[in-house]
Design a protein around this motif. Structure first.
Motif, PDB file in Angstrom:
ATOM      1  N   LYS A  10       0.829  -1.213   0.000  1.00  0.00           N
ATOM      2  CA  LYS A  10       0.000   0.000   0.000  1.00  0.00           C
ATOM      3  C   LYS A  10       0.861   1.259   0.000  1.00  0.00           C
ATOM      4  N   GLN A  11       1.974   1.214   0.723  1.00  0.00           N
ATOM      5  CA  GLN A  11       2.870   2.368   0.755  1.00  0.00           C
ATOM      6  C   GLN A  11       3.529   2.571  -0.598  1.00  0.00           C
ATOM      7  N   ALA A  28      10.068   6.291   6.916  1.00  0.00           N
ATOM      8  CA  ALA A  28      10.577   6.693   8.229  1.00  0.00           C
ATOM      9  C   ALA A  28       9.460   6.676   9.265  1.00  0.00           C
ATOM     10  N   LYS A  29       8.269   7.142   8.869  1.00  0.00           N
ATOM     11  CA  LYS A  29       7.129   7.180   9.780  1.00  0.00           C
ATOM     12  C   LYS A  29       5.857   6.995   8.964  1.00  0.00           C
ATOM     13  N   SER A  30       4.963   6.152   9.465  1.00  0.00           N
ATOM     14  CA  SER A  30       3.705   5.892   8.779  1.00  0.00           C
ATOM     15  C   SER A  30       2.556   6.336   9.669  1.00  0.00           C
ATOM     16  N   LEU A  31       1.877   7.383   9.251  1.00  0.00           N
ATOM     17  CA  LEU A  31       0.706   7.889   9.952  1.00  0.00           C
ATOM     18  C   LEU A  31      -0.533   7.550   9.136  1.00  0.00           C
ATOM     19  N   PRO A  32      -1.731   7.595   9.736  1.00  0.00           N
ATOM     20  CA  PRO A  32      -2.938   7.221   8.983  1.00  0.00           C
ATOM     21  C   PRO A  32      -3.180   8.059   7.722  1.00  0.00           C
ATOM     22  N   PRO A  49       0.867  12.151   0.962  1.00  0.00           N
ATOM     23  CA  PRO A  49      -0.406  11.625   1.492  1.00  0.00           C
ATOM     24  C   PRO A  49      -0.442  10.110   1.370  1.00  0.00           C
ATOM     25  N   ALA A  50      -0.985   9.461   2.372  1.00  0.00           N
ATOM     26  CA  ALA A  50      -1.063   7.993   2.377  1.00  0.00           C
ATOM     27  C   ALA A  50      -2.361   7.520   1.747  1.00  0.00           C
TER      28      ALA A  50
END
Length: 50
Positions: A10-11, A28-32, A49-50
């Motif tokens: 997904k990333q 490095a960091k995965s936020l919602p 944006p994720a």
């Protein structure tokens, strides 16, 4: 700074949407709602944006 991790499927899709090659970036960091990514060679940081 912590070391980046290899991106998940997904990333990788989020990176593709942002027109980035996922082979060159680490997470490095995965936020919602955001992904903080770091370039493998230049250590340049980006937020997409994720």
């Amino acid at each position: 700074m912590k070391q980046g991790k290899r991106p998940t499927r997904k990333q990788k899709e989020a990176m593709l949407f942002a027109r980035l090659n996922s082979d060159n970036w680490l997470v490095a960091k995965s936020l919602p709602d955001k992904l903080h990514i770091v370039h493998r060679e230049s250590n340049r940081e980006r937020i997409i944006p994720a």
